[in-house]
Design a protein around this motif. Sequence first.
Motif, PDB file in Angstrom:
ATOM      1  N   LYS A 101       0.840  -1.079   0.120  1.00 10.02           N
ATOM      2  CA  LYS A 101      -0.184  -0.269  -0.168  1.00 10.02           C
ATOM      3  C   LYS A 101       0.852   1.269   0.108  1.00 10.02           C
ATOM      4  O   LYS A 101       2.036   1.126   0.421  1.00 10.02           O
ATOM      5  N   GLU A 102       0.187   2.519  -0.387  1.00  8.33           N
ATOM      6  CA  GLU A 102       1.117   3.595  -0.553  1.00  8.33           C
ATOM      7  C   GLU A 102       1.410   4.136   1.126  1.00  8.33           C
ATOM      8  O   GLU A 102       0.460   4.609   1.827  1.00  8.33           O
ATOM      9  N   ASN A 103       2.637   4.279   1.674  1.00  5.08           N
ATOM     10  CA  ASN A 103       3.193   4.399   2.847  1.00  5.08           C
ATOM     11  C   ASN A 103       3.273   6.006   2.877  1.00  5.08           C
ATOM     12  O   ASN A 103       3.554   6.843   1.888  1.00  5.08           O
ATOM     13  N   LEU A 104       3.278   6.599   4.085  1.00  9.01           N
ATOM     14  CA  LEU A 104       3.637   8.007   4.230  1.00  9.01           C
ATOM     15  C   LEU A 104       5.162   8.271   3.913  1.00  9.01           C
ATOM     16  O   LEU A 104       5.815   7.465   4.000  1.00  9.01           O
ATOM     17  N   GLN A 158       1.889  16.236  -0.780  1.00  4.16           N
ATOM     18  CA  GLN A 158       2.153  15.078  -0.236  1.00  4.16           C
ATOM     19  C   GLN A 158       2.450  14.087  -1.055  1.00  4.16           C
ATOM     20  O   GLN A 158       1.642  13.739  -1.890  1.00  4.16           O
ATOM     21  N   ARG A 159       3.815  13.429  -1.018  1.00  8.69           N
ATOM     22  CA  ARG A 159       4.036  12.753  -2.074  1.00  8.69           C
ATOM     23  C   ARG A 159       3.399  11.235  -2.373  1.00  8.69           C
ATOM     24  O   ARG A 159       3.307  10.961  -3.297  1.00  8.69           O
ATOM     25  N   GLU A 160       2.948  10.819  -1.310  1.00 15.38           N
ATOM     26  CA  GLU A 160       2.034   9.666  -1.308  1.00 15.38           C
ATOM     27  C   GLU A 160       0.739   9.675  -2.101  1.00 15.38           C
ATOM     28  O   GLU A 160       0.263   9.001  -2.864  1.00 15.38           O
ATOM     29  N   LYS A 161       0.176  11.015  -1.899  1.00 19.81           N
ATOM     30  CA  LYS A 161      -0.927  11.440  -2.766  1.00 19.81           C
ATOM     31  C   LYS A 161      -0.820  11.542  -4.029  1.00 19.81           C
ATOM     32  O   LYS A 161      -1.342  11.172  -5.104  1.00 19.81           O
ATOM     33  N   LEU A 162       0.347  12.433  -4.676  1.00 15.37           N
ATOM     34  CA  LEU A 162       0.964  12.717  -5.873  1.00 15.37           C
ATOM     35  C   LEU A 162       0.906  11.332  -6.480  1.00 15.37           C
ATOM     36  O   LEU A 162       0.541  11.099  -7.557  1.00 15.37           O
ATOM     37  N   ASP A 163       1.802  10.402  -5.692  1.00 14.51           N
ATOM     38  CA  ASP A 163       2.131   8.933  -6.404  1.00 14.51           C
ATOM     39  C   ASP A 163       1.034   8.334  -7.012  1.00 14.51           C
ATOM     40  O   ASP A 163       0.909   7.761  -7.851  1.00 14.51           O
ATOM     41  N   SER A 164       0.087   8.233  -5.947  1.00 17.46           N
ATOM     42  CA  SER A 164      -1.020   7.417  -6.190  1.00 17.46           C
ATOM     43  C   SER A 164      -2.264   7.972  -7.258  1.00 17.46           C
ATOM     44  O   SER A 164      -2.610   7.344  -8.060  1.00 17.46           O
ATOM     45  N   LEU A 217       1.584  22.327   4.280  1.00 15.21           N
ATOM     46  CA  LEU A 217       0.727  21.255   3.581  1.00 15.21           C
ATOM     47  C   LEU A 217      -0.615  21.838   3.992  1.00 15.21           C
ATOM     48  O   LEU A 217      -0.814  22.846   4.868  1.00 15.21           O
ATOM     49  N   ALA A 218      -1.748  21.357   3.567  1.00 12.44           N
ATOM     50  CA  ALA A 218      -3.447  21.706   3.992  1.00 12.44           C
ATOM     51  C   ALA A 218      -3.651  21.710   5.381  1.00 12.44           C
ATOM     52  O   ALA A 218      -4.139  22.896   6.012  1.00 12.44           O
ATOM     53  N   LYS A 219      -2.909  20.588   5.903  1.00 12.14           N
ATOM     54  CA  LYS A 219      -3.212  20.476   7.590  1.00 12.14           C
ATOM     55  C   LYS A 219      -1.825  19.937   7.946  1.00 12.14           C
ATOM     56  O   LYS A 219      -1.865  19.364   9.308  1.00 12.14           O
ATOM     57  N   GLY A 220      -0.611  20.334   7.639  1.00 14.88           N
ATOM     58  CA  GLY A 220       0.607  20.064   8.377  1.00 14.88           C
ATOM     59  C   GLY A 220       1.730  20.690   7.624  1.00 14.88           C
ATOM     60  O   GLY A 220       1.504  21.878   6.869  1.00 14.88           O
ATOM     61  N   VAL A 221       2.931  20.371   8.172  1.00 16.21           N
ATOM     62  CA  VAL A 221       4.045  20.878   7.423  1.00 16.21           C
ATOM     63  C   VAL A 221       5.139  19.674   7.183  1.00 16.21           C
ATOM     64  O   VAL A 221       5.093  18.849   8.104  1.00 16.21           O
ATOM     65  N   ASN A 222       5.822  19.571   6.131  1.00 13.18           N
ATOM     66  CA  ASN A 222       6.906  18.782   5.972  1.00 13.18           C
ATOM     67  C   ASN A 222       8.393  19.665   6.208  1.00 13.18           C
ATOM     68  O   ASN A 222       8.223  20.803   5.711  1.00 13.18           O
ATOM     69  N   VAL A 223       8.885  19.164   6.880  1.00 11.86           N
ATOM     70  CA  VAL A 223      10.039  19.663   7.548  1.00 11.86           C
ATOM     71  C   VAL A 223      11.495  18.851   7.162  1.00 11.86           C
ATOM     72  O   VAL A 223      11.355  17.664   7.267  1.00 11.86           O
ATOM     73  N   GLY A 265       6.653  14.979  15.347  1.00 15.63           N
ATOM     74  CA  GLY A 265       6.672  14.576  14.053  1.00 15.63           C
ATOM     75  C   GLY A 265       7.216  13.075  13.676  1.00 15.63           C
ATOM     76  O   GLY A 265       7.646  12.548  14.684  1.00 15.63           O
ATOM     77  N   ASN A 266       6.628  12.707  12.461  1.00 12.58           N
ATOM     78  CA  ASN A 266       7.108  11.415  12.099  1.00 12.58           C
ATOM     79  C   ASN A 266       8.280  11.459  11.139  1.00 12.58           C
ATOM     80  O   ASN A 266       8.125  12.217  10.142  1.00 12.58           O
ATOM     81  N   ARG A 267       9.560  11.005  11.469  1.00 12.56           N
ATOM     82  CA  ARG A 267      10.686  11.211  11.161  1.00 12.56           C
ATOM     83  C   ARG A 267      11.079   9.983  10.308  1.00 12.56           C
ATOM     84  O   ARG A 267      10.825   8.722  10.353  1.00 12.56           O
ATOM     85  N   LYS A 268      11.813  10.319   9.205  1.00 15.04           N
ATOM     86  CA  LYS A 268      12.387   9.484   8.314  1.00 15.04           C
ATOM     87  C   LYS A 268      13.829   9.974   7.907  1.00 15.04           C
ATOM     88  O   LYS A 268      14.091  10.888   7.530  1.00 15.04           O
TER      89      LYS A 268
END
Length: 376
Positions: free
Chosen positions: A37-40, A94-100, A203-209, A240-243
């Motif tokens: 599935k499409e991951n974050l 959001q990359r997962e949305k664009l890719d999907s 983002l619409a409801k968040g931020v990518n840092v 935040g969710n970090r990678k």
Amino acid sequence: MRTKDVLIIGAGAAGSTAAFHLAKAGNNVTLLEQHSKENLKPCGGGMAAAVQEWFPFDLMPVVDEVINRVDFTWCLSDLVIAPLPGSSPFWIVQREKLDSFITEQAINAGAELLRPFKVTNLQKHGNYWQVTSKDGQQLEAKAVVIADGSRSPWPEMFGLGPKKQHYAFTTSVRLEGRGNIEKGTTKFEFGLVHHGFAWAFPLAKGVNVGIGSFIGQQALNSDAVLDKLLPSLGFDAKEGNRKDSLLRVWNGHSPLNGDGIVVVGDAGSLCDPFLAEGLRPALMSGYEAANSLNYWLKGDNKNLNDYTNKIQREWGDSMAWGRRISQVFYRFPKVGYQLGIKRPTAPQRIAEILSGKLGYGDIATRVIRRLLFKRT
């Protein structure tokens, strides 16, 4: 075993773009995606609005924010503001949305999607490429597109992309809420990151840092940077969710095609070596690879060299200058900020690069000379 026209390894931005254009042209295309599935994907998600030219469908349904202003800081102070030229020149997704979204368009155009399908073996047998999955499933095709990102093992195996990889060390964070970031504004911070910079994309409801280091092979001290950066943006230092990632960046002109095989996006080391822009080259390379493959499959071209040549002209020539600027700027970042960002015309030039209106070659000679001969 039914032979496909094209197998595409990876259903991200580059792979799904190639799949759409190949399927739209009437080719038998299968996308192979290892994840079920499409991951974050908490990456930056910034791209020039000019990417719309490569798609006959509207991308705005997946655009979270239209950016019209960029704020630059040095160690969270010394603010420089750059208005972006024109209407909606820079988009955040959001990359997962664009890719999907692009994958869905590819499927609607006739492409097939197999997931999960983790490719463990890729070989050429006569005139056909054969792939084998982790569970032993085999497929064959006339051509293959490698689109499985910076950790792809296949480019090196088949002599595609740079012989010596150059990596950026990155940490990406997905945050809920907007903090203190104003609508339509993105931020670039220099000074906190050794040999690199940090960014905040709303983002619409968040931020990518994100933070990235572009010189040397040392790992990021990301926790120390985020402890200072996140509170300045209105968030708790531990949110935040970090990678953490290693990102292949452009490192010299190199072949991107072989006999019935091409590499696109991050797998081809096409990421901008100065500002870490990866989406525009991903979408561009997917589009151009599809065009080249379509002509080759119809017998109009004897090989796929035109793909490598087109990417070199349209992207690589500018990145060659971007790499030179990066090597100087990030070795003398404080001087770079004073002479490269605070200079009256500099914010406008950077804004035009972000929006796709300028290439690094348009500014490189003046910038490098300034940084080398006026540093103190």
